[in-house]
Design an enzyme around this catalytic site. Structure first.
Site, PDB file in Angstrom:
ATOM      1  N   GLU A 176       0.885  -1.180   0.000  1.00 18.31           N
ATOM      2  CA  GLU A 176       0.000   0.000   0.000  1.00 18.31           C
ATOM      3  C   GLU A 176       0.911   1.215   0.000  1.00 18.31           C
ATOM      4  O   GLU A 176       1.481   1.557   1.039  1.00 18.31           O
ATOM      5  CB  GLU A 176      -0.860   0.020   1.277  1.00 18.31           C
ATOM      6  CG  GLU A 176      -1.846  -1.107   1.409  1.00 18.31           C
ATOM      7  CD  GLU A 176      -3.094  -0.909   0.572  1.00 18.31           C
ATOM      8  OE1 GLU A 176      -3.147   0.024  -0.249  1.00 18.31           O
ATOM      9  OE2 GLU A 176      -4.015  -1.719   0.734  1.00 18.31           O
ATOM     10  N   CYS A 185      -2.251   9.075   2.212  1.00 17.27           N
ATOM     11  CA  CYS A 185      -1.967   8.560   0.877  1.00 17.27           C
ATOM     12  C   CYS A 185      -3.126   8.846  -0.078  1.00 17.27           C
ATOM     13  O   CYS A 185      -2.923   9.107  -1.247  1.00 17.27           O
ATOM     14  CB  CYS A 185      -1.710   7.058   0.951  1.00 17.27           C
ATOM     15  SG  CYS A 185      -3.037   6.164   1.759  1.00 17.27           S
TER      16      CYS A 185
HETATM   17  P1  NAP Z   1       8.305   5.200   4.548  1.00 16.37           P
HETATM   18  O1  NAP Z   1       9.448   6.103   4.746  1.00 16.37           O
HETATM   19  O2  NAP Z   1       8.288   4.343   3.363  1.00 16.37           O
HETATM   20  O3  NAP Z   1       8.174   4.328   5.861  1.00 16.37           O
HETATM   21  C1  NAP Z   1       7.164   3.338   6.014  1.00 16.37           C
HETATM   22  C2  NAP Z   1       7.744   2.156   6.743  1.00 16.37           C
HETATM   23  O4  NAP Z   1       8.713   1.543   5.885  1.00 16.37           O
HETATM   24  C3  NAP Z   1       8.469   2.531   8.031  1.00 16.37           C
HETATM   25  O5  NAP Z   1       8.277   1.517   8.978  1.00 16.37           O
HETATM   26  C4  NAP Z   1       9.927   2.608   7.575  1.00 16.37           C
HETATM   27  O6  NAP Z   1      10.818   2.378   8.644  1.00 16.37           O
HETATM   28  C5  NAP Z   1       9.979   1.494   6.544  1.00 16.37           C
HETATM   29  N1  NAP Z   1      11.009   1.658   5.551  1.00 16.37           N
HETATM   30  C6  NAP Z   1      11.455   2.809   4.989  1.00 16.37           C
HETATM   31  N2  NAP Z   1      12.415   2.541   4.076  1.00 16.37           N
HETATM   32  C7  NAP Z   1      12.580   1.199   4.062  1.00 16.37           C
HETATM   33  C8  NAP Z   1      13.459   0.316   3.345  1.00 16.37           C
HETATM   34  N3  NAP Z   1      14.334   0.757   2.473  1.00 16.37           N
HETATM   35  N4  NAP Z   1      13.359  -1.005   3.595  1.00 16.37           N
HETATM   36  C9  NAP Z   1      12.476  -1.482   4.483  1.00 16.37           C
HETATM   37  N5  NAP Z   1      11.635  -0.703   5.196  1.00 16.37           N
HETATM   38  C10 NAP Z   1      11.680   0.628   4.987  1.00 16.37           C
HETATM   39  O7  NAP Z   1       6.939   6.003   4.519  1.00 16.37           O
HETATM   40  P2  NAP Z   1       6.412   7.024   5.610  1.00 16.37           P
HETATM   41  O8  NAP Z   1       7.085   8.321   5.381  1.00 16.37           O
HETATM   42  O9  NAP Z   1       6.475   6.436   6.976  1.00 16.37           O
HETATM   43  O10 NAP Z   1       4.875   7.072   5.242  1.00 16.37           O
HETATM   44  C11 NAP Z   1       4.378   7.878   4.243  1.00 16.37           C
HETATM   45  C12 NAP Z   1       4.182   7.107   2.961  1.00 16.37           C
HETATM   46  O11 NAP Z   1       3.287   6.039   3.177  1.00 16.37           O
HETATM   47  C13 NAP Z   1       3.536   7.957   1.914  1.00 16.37           C
HETATM   48  O12 NAP Z   1       4.112   7.720   0.652  1.00 16.37           O
HETATM   49  C14 NAP Z   1       2.096   7.504   1.937  1.00 16.37           C
HETATM   50  O13 NAP Z   1       1.394   7.765   0.765  1.00 16.37           O
HETATM   51  C15 NAP Z   1       2.252   6.059   2.209  1.00 16.37           C
HETATM   52  N6  NAP Z   1       1.007   5.513   2.740  1.00 16.37           N
HETATM   53  C16 NAP Z   1       0.260   4.689   1.946  1.00 16.37           C
HETATM   54  C17 NAP Z   1      -0.959   4.209   2.406  1.00 16.37           C
HETATM   55  C18 NAP Z   1      -1.811   3.310   1.570  1.00 16.37           C
HETATM   56  O14 NAP Z   1      -2.717   2.691   2.116  1.00 16.37           O
HETATM   57  N7  NAP Z   1      -1.591   3.162   0.265  1.00 16.37           N
HETATM   58  C19 NAP Z   1      -1.404   4.561   3.664  1.00 16.37           C
HETATM   59  C20 NAP Z   1      -0.632   5.403   4.436  1.00 16.37           C
HETATM   60  C21 NAP Z   1       0.586   5.870   3.968  1.00 16.37           C
HETATM   61  P3  NAP Z   1      11.616   3.590   9.361  1.00 16.37           P
HETATM   62  O15 NAP Z   1      10.629   4.475  10.010  1.00 16.37           O
HETATM   63  O16 NAP Z   1      12.476   2.870  10.343  1.00 16.37           O
HETATM   64  O17 NAP Z   1      12.388   4.266   8.260  1.00 16.37           O
END
Ligand code: NAP
Length: 454
Positions: free
Chosen positions: A230, A264
């Site tokens: 997602e 998102c």
């Molecule tokens: P993020 O930076 O991708 O982080 C999300 C999760 O992934 C965190 O637990 C993060 O851990 C982990 N993560 C980050 N980089 C990683 C990697 N290279 N390998 C493995 N795990 C990794 O996203 P965010 O800033 O927290 O959240 C915002 C994003 O989520 C936005 O793009 C939003 O659109 C999306 N989102 C999508 C939905 C949906 O349902 N489609 C819903 C909500 C949010 P750390 O915190 O330890 O870095």
């Protein structure tokens, strides 16, 4: 390298708590516990799992104020939105209390066999990597159907909401779920690679950015494990000339500004037909001005700071680059630490970052078009595919467009939103797989064909 995760309040910068990182041994112990628990948990009757869900809803209800405060302190969400998030989790649980039994029933299929049917078996230990923007909701919408189907879960939450992650594990234990059914790992995202490779982990679910999605899809592919992604979005909100602005303008502003724009499925690109453009801009701006910014713990606050200061900086860069390409600031655009004033940009065109990227903050990009056809074409001009919304009096004409929309959702006269009763997910670089509804419950099961002749 840090040995702790330290959380802080983005509104006032106050340090909150320091959490020692799990050692490699501690992580392996949690994996072993998960595997041992799965062996008994998968044999539970569905009625017993449902009883535990009911306890969980009660526990959430009793802890609502404490958990909402924690969420607001860790990521700055206005307190009323935090309370609403906990209530939505309870609604989700109630939905699965009522429907899980039916969703998991064998499906009889008539064939040449004496009897043939599909049965749904849990896969085992599922890893969830989750974001901070809805710290309880994102985790619960994964965990409730996944656990109820008989799986166990390990959570790696976003570091800035580690307190919420710890609280969620405690909730499951307080509700009476066996130890090992739901465990939180206190770890950074570097350990995701070895977790996905570990034979105990059978599948992975990520809600997060496109960047994290590409990495996790690669790791899941390398290890041949199922994954559900997602990811981000830049949803279009189409406003046609017959749209009822009096009735819907509040919804349109909420669709962009809720959770300070950190959603998102927020409306990020407003595609407005010329004949209604001036009226739309006037009403939209007036409605944005009614938002009250301030301390997120104050119940009057409707727009608070972003969850981290670097997020406000990224947003500023996207706006500056767009302005350099010709966008006009019609309202807002002041940054103060992690706070970003709600901002309206006009004269937006497809080559600008605010059009083609995801903006994770309170900025509305307004695009003027001449015709309805052009509006739909502009809406589809995106690499993302979470959802599209259209506001129009002619809902029959909008219905005719359903198959033109390549996204996971199409909402007519309503903002794109998640509802436990309906599937939720994206297409294109917004990810794959579906959460919620029956689809979400079957996301991590072995859909098994059973064929019997006497
Ligand atoms: P993020 O930076 O991708 O982080 C999300 C999760 O992934 C965190 O637990 C993060 O851990 C982990 N993560 C980050 N980089 C990683 C990697 N290279 N390998 C493995 N795990 C990794 O996203 P965010 O800033 O927290 O959240 C915002 C994003 O989520 C936005 O793009 C939003 O659109 C999306 N989102 C999508 C939905 C949906 O349902 N489609 C819903 C909500 C949010 P750390 O915190 O330890 O870095």
């Amino acid at each position: 390298m840090s040995t702790t995760i330290d959380t802080k309040n983005p509104y006032n910068g106050d340090a909150l708590k320091s959490y020692p990182l799990d050692s490699e041994n501690a992580i392996q112990k949690k994996l072993d516990t998960a595997e041992a628990t799965f062996k008994s948990w998968k044999t539970y009757d569905i009625e017993d799992r449902i009883d535990l869900l009911k306890n969980l809803a009660d526990t959430l209800h009793q802890s609502k104020n404490r958990l909402s405060t924690l969420m607001t302190q860790e990521m700055g969400k206005p307190i009323l939105e935090s309370k609403a998030e906990i209530e939505k989790c309870i609604f989700l649980i109630d939905f699965y209390v009522k429907n899980s039994d039916q969703f998991l029933q064998d499906d009889l299929i008539e064939t040449d066999a004496k009897e043939s049917f599909i049965s749904y078996d849990p896969l085992g230990c599922i890893l969830a990597v989750m974001p901070w923007n809805f710290p309880f909701w994102q985790v619960m919408r994964f965990a409730i159907p996944t656990l109820t189907a008989g799986n166990v879960a390990l959570l790696k939450h976003a570091s800035n909401v580690t307190g919420c992650a710890v609280a969620i594990e405690k909730l499951f234990l307080e509700a009476g779920f066996p130890e090992g059914c739901f465990q939180t790992l206190i770890t950074d995202h570097q350990s995701v690679e070895s977790l996905i490779a570990n034979p105990i982990v059978k599948a992975v679910s990520l809600t997060g950015s496109e960047k994290a999605g590409r990495k996790i899809a690669e790791l899941a592919g390398k290890n041949l494990k199922p994954s559900l992604l997602e990811l981000g979005g830049n949803n279009a909100c189409i406003v046609l000339e017959d749209a009822d602005l009096e009735k819907h303008i509040e919804t349109m502003v909420k669709a962009r500004m809720q959770n300070a724009g950190q959603s998102c499925i927020a409306a990020k690109r407003f595609i407005v037909v010329d004949r209604i453009y001036d009226e739309f801009l006037e009403k939209f701006t007036a409605q944005v001005k009614t938002l009250t910014s301030g301390d997120p713990m104050d119940e009057d606050t409707t727009l608070s700071c972003l969850a981290r200061e670097d997020l406000a900086e990224t947003l500023k860069e996207q706006i500056e680059k767009s302005v350099a390409l010709g966008a006009q600031v019609a309202y807002g655009d002041q940054k103060d630490g992690a706070f970003y004033q709600p901002t309206i940009l006009t004269e937006v065109t497809p080559e600008m970052p605010v059009f083609k990227e995801e903006t994770f903050g309170p900025v509305a990009a307004i695009i003027k078009v001449e015709t309805e056809d052009e509006a739909y074409e502009m809406a589809s001009n995106s690499q993302f595919g979470l959802g599209t919304m259209v506001f129009t009096a002619d809902h029959e004409a909008a219905i005719d467009r359903i198959s033109d929309i390549e996204d996971g959702g199409f909402f007519i006269n309503e903002m794109v939103k998640s509802d436990p009763r309906l599937p939720f997910g994206g297409t294109k670089i917004s990810g794959y797989g579906r959460e919620l509804s029956k689809e979400g419950m079957l996301a991590f099961v072995n859909t098994k064909t059973v064929y019997i002749n006497h």
